[in-house]
Write a protein that holds these residues in place. Structure first.
Motif, PDB file in Angstrom:
ATOM      1  N   LYS A   1       4.957  12.167   1.562  1.00  0.00           N
ATOM      2  CA  LYS A   1       6.270  12.589   0.881  1.00  0.00           C
ATOM      3  C   LYS A   1       7.117  13.572   1.650  1.00  0.00           C
TER       4      LYS A   1
ATOM      5  N   GLU B   1       8.012   5.353  -5.034  1.00  0.00           N
ATOM      6  CA  GLU B   1       9.324   6.170  -5.581  1.00  0.00           C
ATOM      7  C   GLU B   1      10.518   5.465  -4.857  1.00  0.00           C
TER       8      GLU B   1
ATOM      9  N   HIS C   1      15.478  10.635  -7.854  1.00  0.00           N
ATOM     10  CA  HIS C   1      13.998  10.542  -7.421  1.00  0.00           C
ATOM     11  C   HIS C   1      12.974  10.435  -8.633  1.00  0.00           C
TER      12      HIS C   1
HETATM   13 ZN   LIG Z   1      11.872  12.025  -3.742  1.00  0.00          ZN
END
Ligand SMILES: [Zn+2]
Length: 475
Positions: free
Chosen positions: A65, A291, A344
């Motif tokens: 991430k 995601e 997100h």
């Molecule tokens: Zn994100």
């Protein structure tokens, strides 16, 4: 550009927020053009909706991430023609214990990382008054703080009660300006008609038929109509009076309570919808997928909902491609008459759940979390839209929270890269934890995404309606 002030702008508050108390004229309050019921509209208010159980999607490979990279672009401080008498100082935030209500996840602890970090301590022990008015008591929702964690357990650095100016009671604690809750009540009373003003222990309530504000001394959490906001500074207390930081008054409470008079409000007919991550940047690895894929699907659903409501939509990406954070901001900045919504999904421990919405950290405040870009010392480009940012965040967050059974993680502050350089009103919406099995199952459901998108579409309409009078003459 610096648009002129709306003729009916509440002069007292503008003066307060422009740091020129001398010119404040309290009592004129707001013009009576306030639309009844707008507040409820802005905050959604739909009934809770059950969502169907989705079909799980196949699991994919994990990916790292990305970290937010706060950009430091200096912008001008607000200026005033009058010499400032009181200045908001740049004192860093600090970690506080909060009364958790509906956030079981451990990630809700608020850790602020001040940069210049002059140490600040809470107000010294004061006698608390009980109920002020003879109004009907309201039900408390906050837990009591432990004794050793109350602000009264620590000593104050310095407390100075300044003479009431333009009706505003200002208390300076450790160099920071606070306004009394009484001042806030009196100022917004013409609009809201408050019937409840109550302090019990560390709990504070301000209420009317239109609005209920709850806060707790020592906490950065504030509920307005049961929507959670994270203040930049904990609620303080002095001589039995509940105090909100002047910065929170100007950058949160006022634009949320009075969005129709937001300065610099610009008409918009276009929404730039940003699907987070993409390409080699997969974002969080969820239980049923990545995601980046959920963000793209969500953005497509939001696009459809917005077009259905008459908005033009620009997507930063419509396929699984990588776009730099700066590239996303550039698209927003190149799109006239637009607002910016970045989508997100969250990651955390398996138990972490809920929705959170991010607005840019105001100047002279710290981010809600340590990785959120820290202390905003000099202000950034996006701070030009501070008031619009928090109003938009409120509209979207409240609309979703009021319709779905989500944990409300609050409206928070950070200097996410897509917000710091954005010249348009913008927010970053975290639509649930893909690392939680049940929540990821929802996120993976097309029906669910469509329902949330409808709530977001309604929120954008409500936001524009709430700011309508402020936008007049700017088409
Ligand atoms: Zn994100």
């Amino acid at each position: 550009m610096t648009p002129g002030l709306h003729p009916t702008l509440p002069k007292a508050l503008i003066a307060l927020c422009a740091f020129a108390l001398a010119s404040a004229s309290f009592g004129v309050a707001h013009a009576d053009d306030q639309k009844p019921g707008f507040f409820k509209k802005l905050f959604g208010g739909g009934s809770k909706t059950e969502t169907p159980a989705p079909a799980p999607e196949p699991e994919k490979k994990p990916a790292a991430k990305p970290k937010p990279e706060p950009e430091k672009t200096a912008t001008k401080k607000p200026t005033s023609s009058k010499p400032p008498r009181v200045i908001i100082t740049t004192t860093g935030g600090k970690k506080v214990e909060i009364g958790k209500k509906s956030t079981p996840s451990k990630t809700t602890a608020k850790t602020a990382t001040p940069k210049p970090a002059p140490k600040e301590e809470p107000v010294k022990d004061v006698t608390r008054s009980a109920s002020r008015d003879n109004d009907s008591p309201m039900k408390g929702e906050f837990k009591e703080l432990d004794d050793d964690k109350t602000p009264s357990a620590e000593a104050s650095k310095s407390v100075e009660v300044l003479p009431a100016n333009g009706g505003w009671e200002i208390v300076k604690i450790g160099g920071r300006d606070y306004v009394t809750a009484e001042s806030i009540r009196n100022f917004y009373n013409p609009v809201y008609g408050f019937t409840t003003f109550r302090i019990q222990g560390t709990h504070f309530w301000l209420g009317s038929s239109k609005l209920i504000l709850k806060a707790q001394i020592g906490s950065q959490e504030m509920l307005i109509n049961n929507i959670k906001f994270i203040l930049s500074f904990p609620v303080a207390e002095h001589n039995g009076k509940v105090l909100f930081s002047r910065l929170d008054l100007c950058k949160l409470i006022d634009p949320v309570l009075y969005p129709s008079h937001i300065q610099n409000a610009e008409f918009f007919d276009t929404v730039v919808v940003d699907a987070g991550h993409g390409g080699h940047d997969a974002g969080a690895r969820g239980v049923y997928g990545y995601e980046k894929d959920f963000a793209l699907k969500m953005s497509m659903a939001v696009r459809a909902a917005l077009i259905q409501r008459g908005f033009k939509v620009i997507l930063t990406r419509s396929t699984d491609t990588f776009i730099t954070l700066g590239g996303r901001v550039a698209i927003a900045n190149q799109t006239p008459k637009s607002i910016f919504l970045s989508f997100h999904f969250n990651s955390g421990g398996a138990a972490a759940t809920g929705i959170e919405t991010w607005a840019l950290t105001p100047q002279s405040a710290a981010a809600t979390i340590s990785r959120g870009g820290g202390y905003n010392v000099n202000g950034v480009t996006g701070n030009k839209q501070d008031s619009a940012n928090i109003a938009l965040a409120t509209a979207v967050h409240a609309s979703v929270i009021s319709r779905f059974k989500f944990v409300d993680r609050g409206i928070k502050r950070a200097q996410w890269s897509v917000l710091t350089g954005c010249k348009r009103p913008g927010i970053l919406f975290e639509g649930g934890f893909v690392t939680n099995g049940a929540e990821c199952q929802l996120v993976a459901s097309e029906t669910y995404r469509q329902q949330v998108s409808a709530a977001i579409g309604d929120a954008v309409l409500n936001y524009r309606k709430a700011l309508e009078s402020a936008m007049m003459g700017k088409r």
